[in-house]
Design a protein around this motif. Structure first.
Motif, PDB file in Angstrom:
ATOM      1  N   CYS A 154       0.825  -1.211   0.000  1.00 38.68           N
ATOM      2  CA  CYS A 154       0.000   0.000   0.000  1.00 38.68           C
ATOM      3  C   CYS A 154       0.862   1.265   0.000  1.00 38.68           C
ATOM      4  O   CYS A 154       0.543   2.234  -0.693  1.00 38.68           O
ATOM      5  CB  CYS A 154      -0.943   0.001   1.199  1.00 38.68           C
ATOM      6  SG  CYS A 154      -2.218  -1.280   1.103  1.00 38.68           S
ATOM      7  N   ALA A 155       1.943   1.250   0.762  1.00 39.89           N
ATOM      8  CA  ALA A 155       2.829   2.417   0.810  1.00 39.89           C
ATOM      9  C   ALA A 155       3.468   2.668  -0.551  1.00 39.89           C
ATOM     10  O   ALA A 155       3.518   3.814  -1.031  1.00 39.89           O
ATOM     11  CB  ALA A 155       3.896   2.217   1.879  1.00 39.89           C
ATOM     12  N   GLU A 157       2.335   1.583  -3.496  1.00 43.02           N
ATOM     13  CA  GLU A 157       1.294   1.928  -4.467  1.00 43.02           C
ATOM     14  C   GLU A 157       0.860   3.373  -4.319  1.00 43.02           C
ATOM     15  O   GLU A 157       0.732   4.105  -5.310  1.00 43.02           O
ATOM     16  CB  GLU A 157       0.092   1.001  -4.310  1.00 43.02           C
ATOM     17  CG  GLU A 157      -1.008   1.267  -5.316  1.00 43.02           C
ATOM     18  CD  GLU A 157      -2.192   0.321  -5.196  1.00 43.02           C
ATOM     19  OE1 GLU A 157      -3.080   0.411  -6.062  1.00 43.02           O
ATOM     20  OE2 GLU A 157      -2.250  -0.496  -4.250  1.00 43.02           O
ATOM     21  N   SER A 158       0.626   3.815  -3.086  1.00 43.55           N
ATOM     22  CA  SER A 158       0.133   5.180  -2.879  1.00 43.55           C
ATOM     23  C   SER A 158       1.177   6.231  -3.243  1.00 43.55           C
ATOM     24  O   SER A 158       0.823   7.355  -3.591  1.00 43.55           O
ATOM     25  CB  SER A 158      -0.347   5.375  -1.442  1.00 43.55           C
ATOM     26  OG  SER A 158       0.731   5.263  -0.547  1.00 43.55           O
ATOM     27  N   SER A 159       2.463   5.878  -3.202  1.00 46.71           N
ATOM     28  CA  SER A 159       3.508   6.836  -3.568  1.00 46.71           C
ATOM     29  C   SER A 159       3.823   6.802  -5.063  1.00 46.71           C
ATOM     30  O   SER A 159       4.676   7.539  -5.535  1.00 46.71           O
ATOM     31  CB  SER A 159       4.783   6.571  -2.761  1.00 46.71           C
ATOM     32  OG  SER A 159       5.391   5.358  -3.189  1.00 46.71           O
ATOM     33  N   GLY A 160       3.140   5.908  -5.805  1.00 46.06           N
ATOM     34  CA  GLY A 160       3.361   5.819  -7.240  1.00 46.06           C
ATOM     35  C   GLY A 160       4.639   5.086  -7.611  1.00 46.06           C
ATOM     36  O   GLY A 160       5.165   5.254  -8.710  1.00 46.06           O
ATOM     37  N   ALA A 161       5.140   4.256  -6.703  1.00 44.47           N
ATOM     38  CA  ALA A 161       6.430   3.601  -6.913  1.00 44.47           C
ATOM     39  C   ALA A 161       6.375   2.393  -7.846  1.00 44.47           C
ATOM     40  O   ALA A 161       7.414   1.891  -8.250  1.00 44.47           O
ATOM     41  CB  ALA A 161       7.019   3.175  -5.561  1.00 44.47           C
ATOM     42  N   PHE A 162       5.177   1.921  -8.188  1.00 45.63           N
ATOM     43  CA  PHE A 162       5.070   0.789  -9.109  1.00 45.63           C
ATOM     44  C   PHE A 162       5.003   1.325 -10.539  1.00 45.63           C
ATOM     45  O   PHE A 162       3.935   1.664 -11.041  1.00 45.63           O
ATOM     46  CB  PHE A 162       3.831  -0.064  -8.803  1.00 45.63           C
ATOM     47  CG  PHE A 162       3.900  -0.797  -7.497  1.00 45.63           C
ATOM     48  CD1 PHE A 162       5.056  -1.462  -7.103  1.00 45.63           C
ATOM     49  CD2 PHE A 162       2.808  -0.843  -6.664  1.00 45.63           C
ATOM     50  CE1 PHE A 162       5.118  -2.146  -5.897  1.00 45.63           C
ATOM     51  CE2 PHE A 162       2.843  -1.538  -5.455  1.00 45.63           C
ATOM     52  CZ  PHE A 162       4.014  -2.186  -5.072  1.00 45.63           C
ATOM     53  N   GLY A 163       6.156   1.393 -11.190  1.00 42.82           N
ATOM     54  CA  GLY A 163       6.214   1.997 -12.517  1.00 42.82           C
ATOM     55  C   GLY A 163       6.136   1.021 -13.670  1.00 42.82           C
ATOM     56  O   GLY A 163       5.938   1.422 -14.810  1.00 42.82           O
TER      57      GLY A 163
END
Length: 195
Positions: A154-155, A157-163
């Motif tokens: 969740c952390a 995903e919410s920070s947009g780290a899954f590119g």
């Protein structure tokens, strides 16, 4: 004298809303006082300190979150229960980022024991895991693994780290499947002979 209309519950709810809007780290007594159009000192007849306010936020958010999870898990077992639990956890974390951040606040152990919401969290979580045949100390280890996996996902995903171009939901579903397989094949703690 307490200002009319201000109550601890109203202040905590407003602080939780502020956390969702601006971020947990931006919840201060000054920011909350501005929201109500009062001086900071007016809040001290309702909350003792910023730490007290944040603790109350953690308890509020923890109660909201476990209510969602319990409703999702009700009547389910095994992989279905795990997927429902994980989905409700993730939805709450993504929909209420400030409240979710409050649930990560370390709390005093005495307070944890006195909180119905936190006791219910343990009951629902441990109940789901007992369906996998786990007992202590494996239960605690499994809870820590799931919390770490869900929180980390969740952390990120919410920070947009899954590119990567892979669909984030597909990766989530695969992760839940992998956790289910792991729980089915949990390396059991050796019990002393004669125990």
């Amino acid at each position: 004298m307490p200002r009319a209309g201000l109550t601890p519950d109203r202040l905590v709810a407003a602080a939780a809303d502020l956390a969702d809007e601006a971020g947990f780290e931006h919840v201060t007594l000054s920011a909350l006082a501005r929201r109500f159009g009062v001086k900071d000192a007016s809040l001290y007849s309702h909350v003792r300190s910023l730490r007290d306010l944040r603790t109350r936020m953690a308890l509020l958010a923890g109660g909201e979150m476990i209510d969602r999870i319990a409703a999702a898990v009700a009547g389910r077992t095994g992989r279905d229960a795990l997927a429902a639990f994980a989905g409700a956890y993730r939805a709450y974390a993504l929909e209420h980022p400030g409240r979710y951040a409050a649930t990560q606040l370390p709390l005093d152990e005495a307070l944890v024991g006195d909180s119905p919401a936190l006791r219910r969290t343990a009951e629902v979580t441990y109940g789901m895991l007992r369906a996998y045949g786990l007992e202590e100390p494996d239960l605690t280890d499994a809870v820590r693994l799931l919390r770490s996996a869900f929180h980390g996902y969740c952390a990120l995903e919410s920070s947009g780290a899954f590119g990567a171009p892979r669909d984030v939901q597909a990766s989530w579903d695969k992760s839940v499947d992998a956790l289910h397989v792991l729980l089915l094949n949990w390396p059991r703690e050796e019990r002393p002979s004669g125990a």
